[in-house]
Enzyme design. Structure first.
Site, short mmCIF file in Angstrom:
data_model
loop_
_atom_site.label_atom_id
_atom_site.label_comp_id
_atom_site.label_asym_id
_atom_site.label_seq_id
_atom_site.Cartn_x
_atom_site.Cartn_y
_atom_site.Cartn_z
N ARG A 128 45.91 29.61 56.17
CA ARG A 128 46.17 30.78 55.32
C ARG A 128 45.15 31.89 55.59
O ARG A 128 45.47 33.07 55.56
CB ARG A 128 46.11 30.37 53.84
CG ARG A 128 46.48 31.49 52.89
CD ARG A 128 46.64 30.96 51.48
NE ARG A 128 45.36 30.78 50.83
CZ ARG A 128 45.20 30.23 49.63
NH1 ARG A 128 46.24 29.76 48.97
NH2 ARG A 128 44.02 30.12 49.09
N ARG A 134 42.46 36.30 53.61
CA ARG A 134 41.75 36.29 52.32
C ARG A 134 40.27 36.10 52.57
O ARG A 134 39.86 35.22 53.33
CB ARG A 134 42.28 35.14 51.45
CG ARG A 134 43.35 35.58 50.49
CD ARG A 134 43.88 34.43 49.67
NE ARG A 134 42.88 33.81 48.80
CZ ARG A 134 43.22 33.07 47.75
NH1 ARG A 134 44.49 32.89 47.44
NH2 ARG A 134 42.29 32.51 47.02
N ARG A 145 34.88 26.05 47.14
CA ARG A 145 35.94 26.14 46.13
C ARG A 145 36.49 24.77 45.77
O ARG A 145 36.85 24.52 44.62
CB ARG A 145 37.05 27.08 46.62
CG ARG A 145 36.65 28.55 46.47
CD ARG A 145 37.48 29.46 47.32
NE ARG A 145 38.88 29.40 46.99
CZ ARG A 145 39.86 29.52 47.88
NH1 ARG A 145 39.60 29.70 49.16
NH2 ARG A 145 41.10 29.46 47.48
P1 AMP Z 1 43.14 31.49 43.15
O1 AMP Z 1 44.03 32.46 43.84
O2 AMP Z 1 43.76 30.92 41.91
O3 AMP Z 1 42.60 30.44 44.07
O4 AMP Z 1 41.87 32.32 42.64
C1 AMP Z 1 41.03 33.02 43.54
C2 AMP Z 1 39.68 33.29 42.90
O5 AMP Z 1 39.85 34.08 41.72
C3 AMP Z 1 38.94 32.05 42.43
O6 AMP Z 1 38.20 31.42 43.47
C4 AMP Z 1 38.02 32.65 41.37
O7 AMP Z 1 36.93 33.33 41.96
C5 AMP Z 1 38.92 33.68 40.71
N1 AMP Z 1 39.67 33.10 39.58
C6 AMP Z 1 41.01 32.89 39.49
N2 AMP Z 1 41.34 32.34 38.31
C7 AMP Z 1 40.18 32.19 37.63
C8 AMP Z 1 39.84 31.67 36.35
N3 AMP Z 1 40.78 31.15 35.53
N4 AMP Z 1 38.54 31.69 35.98
C9 AMP Z 1 37.59 32.19 36.78
N5 AMP Z 1 37.83 32.68 38.00
C10 AMP Z 1 39.11 32.69 38.43
#
Ligand code: AMP
Length: 188
Positions: A128, A134, A145
Site C-alpha cells: 500500500r 501514505r 503501528r
Molecule cells: P488509520 O487509517 O485508521 O490506520 O489511521 C491512521 C492514523 O490516524 C493512525 O496511525 C493515528 O495516528 C491516527 N488515528 C486514526 N484514528 C485514531 C484514533 N481513534 N485515535 C488516535 N489516533 C487515530
C-alpha cells in the site's frame, strides 16, 4: 438499524471492507484515519496538529480525536446506523464513545474484528505504501503501528468481548470473499 465498529490491526483491510459494507447496508462509514488524512491534505489547524502524530505512527491525542468524533456523530446521517472504522482505538476512547452514544440512549450493536497474521499485514502495508504513498507506511512506522495496536487497541477488543458483541472475521483472502463473509456474519 445497526451501529457498528470495524476493528483490527493496520493492514487487515478495515478501510476497504468498511466502504463496501456501508454501501451494501446504506449507512455512513466514519473513519477517523480518513478524516485526519483529509485535514492533513488541506493543512487545516486540525490537520497540522494530527500530522505530528500520524507521521510517526502514534495515536493523535484523545482530546483532539474525541471531539472530532463527537461532532461527526452529531450529524443527522448517523440516525439510521453507522460503521466506525478506527475509533475507538484506546480504552479511554471506548468510555468517551459510550458517553457520546448514551446521550441518545444508544450503544454499539456489533464489533467486527478483522484478523490477519503479522507477516501478511506487513506485506500488505508495504504494498500500500507504494500504491498510495501514505507517509505512515514506511517499514519502521508500520512496525511501530502494529505495536501500538497490540498495546493500546487490542484491549479495546477485550472490553467489547466482555460485553458479548464481538464477532471475528478472517481478513485473509479475496476482497469480495471477505466482504461476503462479513455480510453473512452480520445477517446472523
Ligand atoms: P488509520 O487509517 O485508521 O490506520 O489511521 C491512521 C492514523 O490516524 C493512525 O496511525 C493515528 O495516528 C491516527 N488515528 C486514526 N484514528 C485514531 C484514533 N481513534 N485515535 C488516535 N489516533 C487515530
Amino acid at each position: 438499524m445497526t451501529r457498528m465498529l470495524i476493528i483490527g490491526p493496520p493492514g487487515a483491510g478495515k478501510g476497504t471492507q468498511a466502504a463496501r459494507i456501508c454501501e451494501r447496508l446504506s449507512v455512513p462509514a466514519i473513519s477517523t484515519g480518513d478524516i485526519f488524512r483529509a485535514n492533513i491534505k488541506e493543512q487545516t489547524e486540525l490537520g497540522q496538529e494530527a500530522q505530528r502524530y500520524t507521521d510517526q505512527g502514534n495515536l493523535v491525542p484523545d482530546s483532539v480525536t474525541n471531539s472530532m468524533v463527537r461532532d461527526r456523530l452529531a450529524q443527522s446521517d448517523v440516525d439510521n446506523g453507522f460503521l466506525l472504522d478506527g475509533y475507538p482505538r484506546t480504552v479511554a476512547q471506548v468510555e468517551e464513545l459510550d458517553k457520546i452514544l448514551e446521550v441518545n440512549d444508544t450503544h454499539l450493536d456489533v464489533v467486527l474484528l478483522l484478523t490477519a497474521d503479522n507477516d501478511e499485514l506487513v506485506k500488505r502495508l508495504l504494498g500500500r505504501a507504494q500504491e498510495q504513498g501514505r507517509t505512515d507506511d514506511t517499514e519502521e512506522v508500520i512496525r511501530h503501528r502494529l505495536d501500538v495496536y497490540d498495546e493500546q487497541t487490542a484491549p479495546v477488543v477485550e472490553v467489547y468481548d466482555r460485553r458479548g458483541i464481538v464477532t471475528q472475521v478472517d481478513g485473509l483472502g479475496d476482497i469480495d470473499e471477505v466482504t461476503e463473509r462479513i455480510l453473512a456474519t452480520l445477517a446472523r
